[in-house]
Motif scaffolding. Structure first.
Motif, PDB file in Angstrom:
ATOM      1  N   PHE A  46     -23.892 -65.033  77.047  1.00 14.44           N
ATOM      2  CA  PHE A  46     -23.723 -66.302  76.343  1.00 14.44           C
ATOM      3  C   PHE A  46     -25.096 -66.812  75.943  1.00 14.44           C
ATOM      4  O   PHE A  46     -26.021 -66.794  76.758  1.00 14.44           O
ATOM      5  N   PRO A  47     -25.295 -67.273  74.728  1.00 16.55           N
ATOM      6  CA  PRO A  47     -24.307 -67.389  73.654  1.00 16.55           C
ATOM      7  C   PRO A  47     -24.314 -66.175  72.727  1.00 16.55           C
ATOM      8  O   PRO A  47     -25.249 -65.393  72.721  1.00 16.55           O
ATOM      9  N   CYS A  48     -23.259 -66.028  71.973  1.00 18.02           N
ATOM     10  CA  CYS A  48     -23.180 -65.157  70.797  1.00 18.02           C
ATOM     11  C   CYS A  48     -22.933 -63.681  71.083  1.00 18.02           C
ATOM     12  O   CYS A  48     -22.770 -62.894  70.148  1.00 18.02           O
ATOM     13  N   ALA A  49     -22.874 -63.265  72.357  1.00 16.25           N
ATOM     14  CA  ALA A  49     -22.528 -61.881  72.716  1.00 16.25           C
ATOM     15  C   ALA A  49     -23.447 -60.857  72.067  1.00 16.25           C
ATOM     16  O   ALA A  49     -23.013 -59.777  71.688  1.00 16.25           O
ATOM     17  N   VAL A  50     -24.715 -61.190  71.949  1.00 16.25           N
ATOM     18  CA  VAL A  50     -25.701 -60.228  71.459  1.00 16.25           C
ATOM     19  C   VAL A  50     -26.775 -60.048  72.521  1.00 16.25           C
ATOM     20  O   VAL A  50     -27.098 -60.989  73.251  1.00 16.25           O
ATOM     21  N   PRO A  51     -27.338 -58.824  72.649  1.00 14.91           N
ATOM     22  CA  PRO A  51     -28.345 -58.589  73.687  1.00 14.91           C
ATOM     23  C   PRO A  51     -29.643 -59.346  73.437  1.00 14.91           C
ATOM     24  O   PRO A  51     -30.362 -59.695  74.372  1.00 14.91           O
ATOM     25  N   SER A  52     -29.977 -59.597  72.157  1.00 14.12           N
ATOM     26  CA  SER A  52     -31.177 -60.344  71.819  1.00 14.12           C
ATOM     27  C   SER A  52     -31.026 -60.873  70.396  1.00 14.12           C
ATOM     28  O   SER A  52     -30.223 -60.370  69.609  1.00 14.12           O
ATOM     29  N   PHE A  53     -31.802 -61.892  70.081  1.00 15.58           N
ATOM     30  CA  PHE A  53     -31.737 -62.486  68.749  1.00 15.58           C
ATOM     31  C   PHE A  53     -32.892 -61.960  67.901  1.00 15.58           C
ATOM     32  O   PHE A  53     -33.939 -62.587  67.782  1.00 15.58           O
ATOM     33  N   GLY A  54     -32.669 -60.768  67.340  1.00 19.40           N
ATOM     34  CA  GLY A  54     -33.643 -60.222  66.417  1.00 19.40           C
ATOM     35  C   GLY A  54     -33.416 -60.784  65.031  1.00 19.40           C
ATOM     36  O   GLY A  54     -32.859 -61.868  64.853  1.00 19.40           O
ATOM     37  N   ALA A  55     -33.843 -60.024  64.030  1.00 15.91           N
ATOM     38  CA  ALA A  55     -33.663 -60.478  62.660  1.00 15.91           C
ATOM     39  C   ALA A  55     -32.179 -60.527  62.328  1.00 15.91           C
ATOM     40  O   ALA A  55     -31.451 -59.575  62.578  1.00 15.91           O
ATOM     41  N   PRO A  56     -31.695 -61.630  61.757  1.00 17.50           N
ATOM     42  CA  PRO A  56     -30.277 -61.713  61.393  1.00 17.50           C
ATOM     43  C   PRO A  56     -29.994 -60.884  60.146  1.00 17.50           C
ATOM     44  O   PRO A  56     -30.909 -60.390  59.479  1.00 17.50           O
ATOM     45  N   ASN A  57     -28.716 -60.743  59.839  1.00 15.83           N
ATOM     46  CA  ASN A  57     -28.283 -60.003  58.665  1.00 15.83           C
ATOM     47  C   ASN A  57     -28.561 -60.803  57.402  1.00 15.83           C
ATOM     48  O   ASN A  57     -27.993 -61.866  57.188  1.00 15.83           O
ATOM     49  N   GLY A  58     -29.440 -60.288  56.538  1.00 14.57           N
ATOM     50  CA  GLY A  58     -29.672 -60.910  55.248  1.00 14.57           C
ATOM     51  C   GLY A  58     -30.392 -62.244  55.337  1.00 14.57           C
ATOM     52  O   GLY A  58     -30.960 -62.621  56.360  1.00 14.57           O
ATOM     53  N   THR A  95     -29.972 -70.739  73.030  1.00 19.66           N
ATOM     54  CA  THR A  95     -30.185 -70.299  74.408  1.00 19.66           C
ATOM     55  C   THR A  95     -28.981 -70.700  75.244  1.00 19.66           C
ATOM     56  O   THR A  95     -28.058 -71.362  74.778  1.00 19.66           O
ATOM     57  N   LYS A  96     -29.009 -70.324  76.524  1.00 24.14           N
ATOM     58  CA  LYS A  96     -27.911 -70.699  77.420  1.00 24.14           C
ATOM     59  C   LYS A  96     -27.819 -72.211  77.601  1.00 24.14           C
ATOM     60  O   LYS A  96     -26.756 -72.728  77.941  1.00 24.14           O
ATOM     61  N   ALA A  97     -28.917 -72.909  77.394  1.00 19.88           N
ATOM     62  CA  ALA A  97     -28.921 -74.364  77.578  1.00 19.88           C
ATOM     63  C   ALA A  97     -28.709 -75.127  76.276  1.00 19.88           C
ATOM     64  O   ALA A  97     -28.790 -76.353  76.262  1.00 19.88           O
ATOM     65  N   SER A  98     -28.431 -74.434  75.175  1.00 17.02           N
ATOM     66  CA  SER A  98     -28.254 -75.113  73.892  1.00 17.02           C
ATOM     67  C   SER A  98     -27.061 -76.062  73.919  1.00 17.02           C
ATOM     68  O   SER A  98     -26.056 -75.802  74.590  1.00 17.02           O
ATOM     69  N   ILE A  99     -27.181 -77.140  73.169  1.00 19.63           N
ATOM     70  CA  ILE A  99     -26.095 -78.095  73.016  1.00 19.63           C
ATOM     71  C   ILE A  99     -25.331 -77.726  71.741  1.00 19.63           C
ATOM     72  O   ILE A  99     -25.884 -77.750  70.645  1.00 19.63           O
ATOM     73  N   TRP A 100     -24.053 -77.366  71.902  1.00 22.64           N
ATOM     74  CA  TRP A 100     -23.206 -76.991  70.775  1.00 22.64           C
ATOM     75  C   TRP A 100     -22.218 -78.117  70.498  1.00 22.64           C
ATOM     76  O   TRP A 100     -21.562 -78.616  71.410  1.00 22.64           O
ATOM     77  N   PRO A 231     -22.697 -70.965  80.853  1.00 25.72           N
ATOM     78  CA  PRO A 231     -23.059 -70.803  82.250  1.00 25.72           C
ATOM     79  C   PRO A 231     -24.156 -71.746  82.721  1.00 25.72           C
ATOM     80  O   PRO A 231     -24.173 -72.158  83.866  1.00 25.72           O
ATOM     81  N   ALA A 232     -25.115 -72.067  81.848  1.00 25.83           N
ATOM     82  CA  ALA A 232     -26.157 -73.014  82.216  1.00 25.83           C
ATOM     83  C   ALA A 232     -25.765 -74.394  81.716  1.00 25.83           C
ATOM     84  O   ALA A 232     -25.549 -74.605  80.533  1.00 25.83           O
ATOM     85  N   THR A 233     -25.652 -75.369  82.616  1.00 20.17           N
ATOM     86  CA  THR A 233     -25.191 -76.703  82.234  1.00 20.17           C
ATOM     87  C   THR A 233     -26.350 -77.538  81.700  1.00 20.17           C
ATOM     88  O   THR A 233     -27.325 -77.770  82.400  1.00 20.17           O
ATOM     89  N   PRO A 234     -26.290 -78.012  80.447  1.00 16.51           N
ATOM     90  CA  PRO A 234     -27.365 -78.828  79.895  1.00 16.51           C
ATOM     91  C   PRO A 234     -27.276 -80.254  80.399  1.00 16.51           C
ATOM     92  O   PRO A 234     -26.232 -80.704  80.870  1.00 16.51           O
ATOM     93  N   PRO A 235     -28.376 -81.018  80.285  1.00 13.25           N
ATOM     94  CA  PRO A 235     -28.326 -82.420  80.706  1.00 13.25           C
ATOM     95  C   PRO A 235     -27.467 -83.224  79.753  1.00 13.25           C
ATOM     96  O   PRO A 235     -27.333 -82.883  78.581  1.00 13.25           O
ATOM     97  N   PRO A 236     -26.845 -84.316  80.230  1.00 12.20           N
ATOM     98  CA  PRO A 236     -26.049 -85.167  79.334  1.00 12.20           C
ATOM     99  C   PRO A 236     -26.935 -85.824  78.300  1.00 12.20           C
ATOM    100  O   PRO A 236     -28.131 -86.027  78.511  1.00 12.20           O
ATOM    101  N   THR A 237     -26.332 -86.149  77.138  1.00 10.97           N
ATOM    102  CA  THR A 237     -27.082 -86.803  76.068  1.00 10.97           C
ATOM    103  C   THR A 237     -26.907 -88.304  76.142  1.00 10.97           C
ATOM    104  O   THR A 237     -25.930 -88.824  76.673  1.00 10.97           O
ATOM    105  N   ASN A 238     -27.918 -89.030  75.597  1.00 14.30           N
ATOM    106  CA  ASN A 238     -27.869 -90.503  75.525  1.00 14.30           C
ATOM    107  C   ASN A 238     -27.694 -91.155  76.887  1.00 14.30           C
ATOM    108  O   ASN A 238     -27.108 -92.213  77.015  1.00 14.30           O
ATOM    109  N   ASN A 239     -28.142 -90.455  77.952  1.00 12.83           N
ATOM    110  CA  ASN A 239     -28.060 -90.991  79.311  1.00 12.83           C
ATOM    111  C   ASN A 239     -26.645 -91.317  79.734  1.00 12.83           C
ATOM    112  O   ASN A 239     -26.406 -92.165  80.592  1.00 12.83           O
TER     113      ASN A 239
END
Length: 321
Positions: A46-58, A95-100, A231-239
């Motif tokens: 997680f996220p995106c089910a890719v082993p690493s974020f190399g150059a994207p397609n196009g 990243t695992k801590a990204s806010i989606w 899996p990694a829990t991000p901090p809450p937003t706006n307190n």
């Protein structure tokens, strides 16, 4: 430019048909090397089910707030549809801590409304284009590099989470994240975060105001708060503390085989999977939970953190005709 179907087909031609999962064919999409599997049950990819974020397609797209767009998917393993979301993060790469945050939810009938999987097509599943999923880029989003994700929870078969991502740029001149922060959190389950889905089209705890589909029929199981971060829990937003979403209690299901001893009171070990060839179960928060019937034409055997799927003899016999 978009990733050519012939290139993708050549890259995955050596893989067995059962691994022909759905993939996103969009400018800026990130691809894995093994035909885009679901997220691993422990959430390690997680996220995106890719082993690493190399150059994207196009060349990544520029999407402007208020613009109509869509997600283009290819494949035949649609598992009777299910529920999915289109979400965005301002981490590029994420990243695992990204806010989606969710721009649109589809409850039921996503990406298609069929029973089982789609029939095989000439040229293989990588040539089978599904009807694009429409969405509108949320008005008021700030400008800047971002990542858009399509996440999917299949209706039938093994309980999984699929996640396909693409690099984008949000256009315009906006700088405020107020609109972004008020969007619902992306739902995450079946990825090592204590939340799971049952057989059926999942009902999102917070689908947001923009939604489509005939509706879900299966409430999530376990500690499901809306889902941002995996899996990694991000901090809450706006307190503000995380929103607590009530979840209907689910009675533990007796395991098909004695679970290993672990946790309080000898409960099962989280991630443990049992299967009798027709139905399967997994351990969530120390209790075995029934995951429902396998997809038609498949069987299974499983161990902790891994899975194995095979076609039935009848299915293989039909393919030989």
């Amino acid at each position: 430019m978009q990733f050519s179907i012939s290139t993708i087909a050549a890259a995955v031609a050596f893989l067995p048909l059962i691994e022909a999962h759905l993939f996103m064919n969009m400018p800026g999409a990130y691809f894995a090397t093994d035909n885009m599997p679901p997220l691993k049950p422990d959430g390690s990819d997680f996220p995106c089910a890719v082993p690493s974020f190399g150059a994207p397609n196009g060349t990544p797209q520029t999407l402007n707030p208020g613009q109509a767009s869509d997600i283009k998917l290819f494949g035949t393993a649609v598992h009777s549809g299910g529920s999915c979301q289109i979400s965005i993060t301002y981490d590029s790469p994420p990243t695992k801590a990204s806010i989606w945050k969710v721009m649109k939810s589809f409850e039921g009938g996503c990406p298609v409304n069929v029973q089982g999987n789609l029939p095989e097509v000439p040229g293989g599943p990588t040539t089978n284009a599904l009807t694009p999923l429409p969405y509108t880029v949320t008005n008021g989003l700030p400008a800047g590099p971002a990542t858009v994700a399509w996440t999917w929870f299949n209706k039938t078969g093994i309980r999984e989470m699929y996640m396909r991502c693409m690099k984008v740029t949000i256009g315009g001149t906006g700088t405020s994240k107020d609109v972004f922060n008020k969007l619902p959190d992306m739902f995450v389950a079946n990825a090592g975060n204590g939340c799971a889905t049952a057989e059926g089209a999942v009902m999102f705890p917070d689908p947001g105001a923009v939604k489509a589909g005939p509706g879900g029929d299966a409430k999530p199981i376990g500690n499901c708060k809306g889902g941002s971060g995996g899996p990694a829990t991000p901090p809450p937003t706006n307190n503000q503390p995380p929103k607590q979403v009530p979840v209907a209690p689910v009675a533990p299901v007796a395991p098909l085989a004695p679970p290993p001893v672990g946790g309080a009171g000898g409960a099962c070990t989280n991630g443990k999977v049992t299967c009798d060839g027709k139905r399967w179960q997994s351990c969530v928060n120390g209790a075995m939970v029934d995951r429902g019937l396998l997809a038609p034409g498949t069987g299974c055997s499983a161990v902790l953190g891994k899975r194995s799927i095979r076609f039935s003899e009848d299915h293989m016999a039909k393919r030989a005709l």
